[in-house]
Design an enzyme around this catalytic site. Structure first.
Site, PDB file in Angstrom:
ATOM      1  N   GLY A   7      12.928  79.157  62.151  1.00  0.00           N
ATOM      2  CA  GLY A   7      13.122  79.887  60.902  1.00  0.00           C
ATOM      3  C   GLY A   7      12.743  79.006  59.729  1.00  0.00           C
ATOM      4  O   GLY A   7      13.573  78.680  58.879  1.00  0.00           O
ATOM      5  N   GLY A   9      11.639  79.067  56.756  1.00  0.00           N
ATOM      6  CA  GLY A   9      11.432  79.669  55.441  1.00  0.00           C
ATOM      7  C   GLY A   9      11.579  78.525  54.444  1.00  0.00           C
ATOM      8  O   GLY A   9      11.188  77.392  54.734  1.00  0.00           O
ATOM      9  N   GLY A  12      14.527  75.968  55.784  1.00  0.00           N
ATOM     10  CA  GLY A  12      14.124  75.365  57.060  1.00  0.00           C
ATOM     11  C   GLY A  12      12.936  74.430  56.886  1.00  0.00           C
ATOM     12  O   GLY A  12      12.891  73.346  57.487  1.00  0.00           O
ATOM     13  N   LYS A  73      17.238  84.142  59.128  1.00  0.00           N
ATOM     14  CA  LYS A  73      18.167  85.048  58.459  1.00  0.00           C
ATOM     15  C   LYS A  73      19.248  85.461  59.464  1.00  0.00           C
ATOM     16  O   LYS A  73      18.957  85.647  60.661  1.00  0.00           O
ATOM     17  CB  LYS A  73      17.430  86.296  57.969  1.00  0.00           C
ATOM     18  CG  LYS A  73      16.419  85.994  56.873  1.00  0.00           C
ATOM     19  CD  LYS A  73      17.114  85.715  55.563  1.00  0.00           C
ATOM     20  CE  LYS A  73      16.127  85.497  54.442  1.00  0.00           C
ATOM     21  NZ  LYS A  73      16.806  85.025  53.216  1.00  0.00           N
ATOM     22  N   LYS A 181      31.822  78.479  52.885  1.00  0.00           N
ATOM     23  CA  LYS A 181      30.411  78.705  52.540  1.00  0.00           C
ATOM     24  C   LYS A 181      30.127  80.201  52.329  1.00  0.00           C
ATOM     25  O   LYS A 181      29.433  80.593  51.392  1.00  0.00           O
ATOM     26  CB  LYS A 181      29.547  78.133  53.667  1.00  0.00           C
ATOM     27  CG  LYS A 181      28.119  78.624  53.734  1.00  0.00           C
ATOM     28  CD  LYS A 181      27.195  77.938  52.750  1.00  0.00           C
ATOM     29  CE  LYS A 181      25.756  78.367  52.990  1.00  0.00           C
ATOM     30  NZ  LYS A 181      24.896  78.181  51.880  1.00  0.00           N
ATOM     31  N   ASN A 189      25.354  84.957  45.536  1.00  0.00           N
ATOM     32  CA  ASN A 189      24.140  85.675  45.944  1.00  0.00           C
ATOM     33  C   ASN A 189      24.045  87.091  45.385  1.00  0.00           C
ATOM     34  O   ASN A 189      23.034  87.438  44.784  1.00  0.00           O
ATOM     35  CB  ASN A 189      24.016  85.654  47.474  1.00  0.00           C
ATOM     36  CG  ASN A 189      23.739  84.249  47.998  1.00  0.00           C
ATOM     37  OD1 ASN A 189      24.033  83.264  47.324  1.00  0.00           O
ATOM     38  ND2 ASN A 189      23.184  84.131  49.173  1.00  0.00           N
ATOM     39  N   ASN A 199      20.724  80.894  39.615  1.00  0.00           N
ATOM     40  CA  ASN A 199      22.147  80.616  39.843  1.00  0.00           C
ATOM     41  C   ASN A 199      22.867  80.203  38.556  1.00  0.00           C
ATOM     42  O   ASN A 199      23.978  80.634  38.272  1.00  0.00           O
ATOM     43  CB  ASN A 199      22.312  79.520  40.903  1.00  0.00           C
ATOM     44  CG  ASN A 199      21.828  79.975  42.269  1.00  0.00           C
ATOM     45  OD1 ASN A 199      21.452  81.127  42.443  1.00  0.00           O
ATOM     46  ND2 ASN A 199      21.835  79.081  43.245  1.00  0.00           N
ATOM     47  N   SER A 252      18.962  82.888  47.698  1.00  0.00           N
ATOM     48  CA  SER A 252      18.178  83.500  48.777  1.00  0.00           C
ATOM     49  C   SER A 252      18.201  85.027  48.662  1.00  0.00           C
ATOM     50  O   SER A 252      17.213  85.700  48.955  1.00  0.00           O
ATOM     51  CB  SER A 252      18.713  83.048  50.141  1.00  0.00           C
ATOM     52  OG  SER A 252      20.093  83.288  50.218  1.00  0.00           O
ATOM     53  N   GLU A 264      20.832  89.598  53.242  1.00  0.00           N
ATOM     54  CA  GLU A 264      21.900  89.257  54.190  1.00  0.00           C
ATOM     55  C   GLU A 264      23.257  89.796  53.709  1.00  0.00           C
ATOM     56  O   GLU A 264      24.294  89.297  54.118  1.00  0.00           O
ATOM     57  CB  GLU A 264      21.970  87.742  54.366  1.00  0.00           C
ATOM     58  CG  GLU A 264      20.736  87.151  55.038  1.00  0.00           C
ATOM     59  CD  GLU A 264      20.786  85.629  55.168  1.00  0.00           C
ATOM     60  OE1 GLU A 264      20.689  85.113  56.286  1.00  0.00           O
ATOM     61  OE2 GLU A 264      20.915  84.966  54.128  1.00  0.00           O
TER      62      GLU A 264
END
Ligand code: PAF
Length: 304
Positions: A7, A9, A12, A73, A181, A189, A199, A252, A264
């Site tokens: 992954g 992205g 990663g 994801k 987290k 998010n 952010n 993200s 997500e």
């Protein structure tokens, strides 16, 4: 260590590039991105600058790695786990550095026998274009034994990160860290995605800070009902610290909305709502942002 990042992205790719300073790394990601990396190397900009010549492909390597770092994801974890299971690797450690709840359980359930290490990171990264990643924020990375593993596995992985210059710490309470987290993500998010802001934009509005507070409060109520023992004050402070450290970063979820991709939200706020419903803990603020983000997903709202 021989490491594969599953992954590759934004996050990663960044983690893989940093690990490649001292380890053999292979990235597995989307075709356009890995083709670019294979052609000219992975370019990092921002807090880290440089071109990293790393093996990159859109499928898992046949040689067995010592460590597979999962950055897919959260809604793709089961599919990635099935692919890993089909490789028949023996002894490879699996480390999840994903958003959302349930990734480690999925890995432990779907991939037989392999040790599973849980992890969280608040490092911020964005893909600028295929082959190029912006390192936008330094954050903490914490890992801990989750299933079929012990301190020795965790220490080996922590050493690989440390020697590559990635700050990391270990914990024997990774489940609590995973809750912490998800609560941070459940605040930052959706707010950034709904309002189309980086952010740091949360700090510019009293209303958005209040909303962050409400989302955190609900998350802590649910986490504590599950047994996490988190403090309301500390959790809000932690979320605000992440906002400050990653102020210039696009979350993200904001990136997903702007790219017209699936978000997500179900694995982050949805997980809090589901766990809350099972334990009779109300989560109206989480429910509201789920509706709002689902209304936005794929709308490609421009960044303000
Ligand atoms: O999902 C994200 O974007 C990140 O986890 C975080 C820490 C909110 C930074 O943008």
């Amino acid at each position: 260590m021989d490491i594969v990042v599953v992954g590759a992205g934004a996050l990663g790719s960044l983690i893989g590039a940093l690990l490649s300073r001292e380890n053999e790394v292979a990235l597995v990601g989307r075709k356009a991105h890995v083709d670019e990396i294979s052609r000219g190397g992975l370019v990092l900009e921002g807090l880290t600058d440089g071109t990293f010549h790393i093996r990159a492909s859109s499928s898992l390597p046949y040689t067995q790695p010592d460590l597979a770092v999962l950055c897919v994801k959260a809604y793709d974890t089961a599919a990635a786990a099935r692919e890993i299971a089909a490789m028949g690797w023996i002894g490879t450690m699996l480390l999840s550095l994903q958003n959302g709840l349930g990734n480690e359980d999925t890995l432990a359930d779907v991939v037989p026998d392999l040790p599973v290490i849980g992890g969280i990171t608040s490092v911020g990264a964005n893909i600028v274009h295929p082959g190029t990643v912006h390192h936008g924020g330094d954050g903490e990375t914490i890992i801990g034994a989750y299933a079929r593993c012990d301190e020795h596995h965790v220490t080996m992985v922590a050493d690989a990160f440390t020697t590559s210059g990635i700050p990391i710490s270990t914990t024997d309470r990774i489940s609590t860290e995973l809750w912490a987290k998800v609560i941070v993500n459940a605040g930052i998010n959706p707010i950034t995605a709904i309002h189309g802001i980086r952010n740091g934009g949360i700090l510019e509005s009293r209303d958005l800070q209040d909303q962050l507070g409400h989302l955190c409060e609900e998350g802590v109520n649910v986490a504590n009902a599950v047994g996490a023992e988190l403090s309301q004050g500390e959790m809000l402070q932690r979320a605000l610290d992440v906002v400050k450290r990653t102020a210039t970063n696009r979350s993200s979820m904001l990136q997903d909305v702007q790219m017209g991709r699936r978000t997500e939200i179900d694995q982050i706020n949805g997980a809090i709502v589901r766990e809350g419903a099972e334990r009779g803990v109300p989560t109206p603020f989480n429910l509201a942002v789920i509706d709002q983000v689902k209304g936005l997903s794929g709308s490609g709202r421009p960044l303000q």
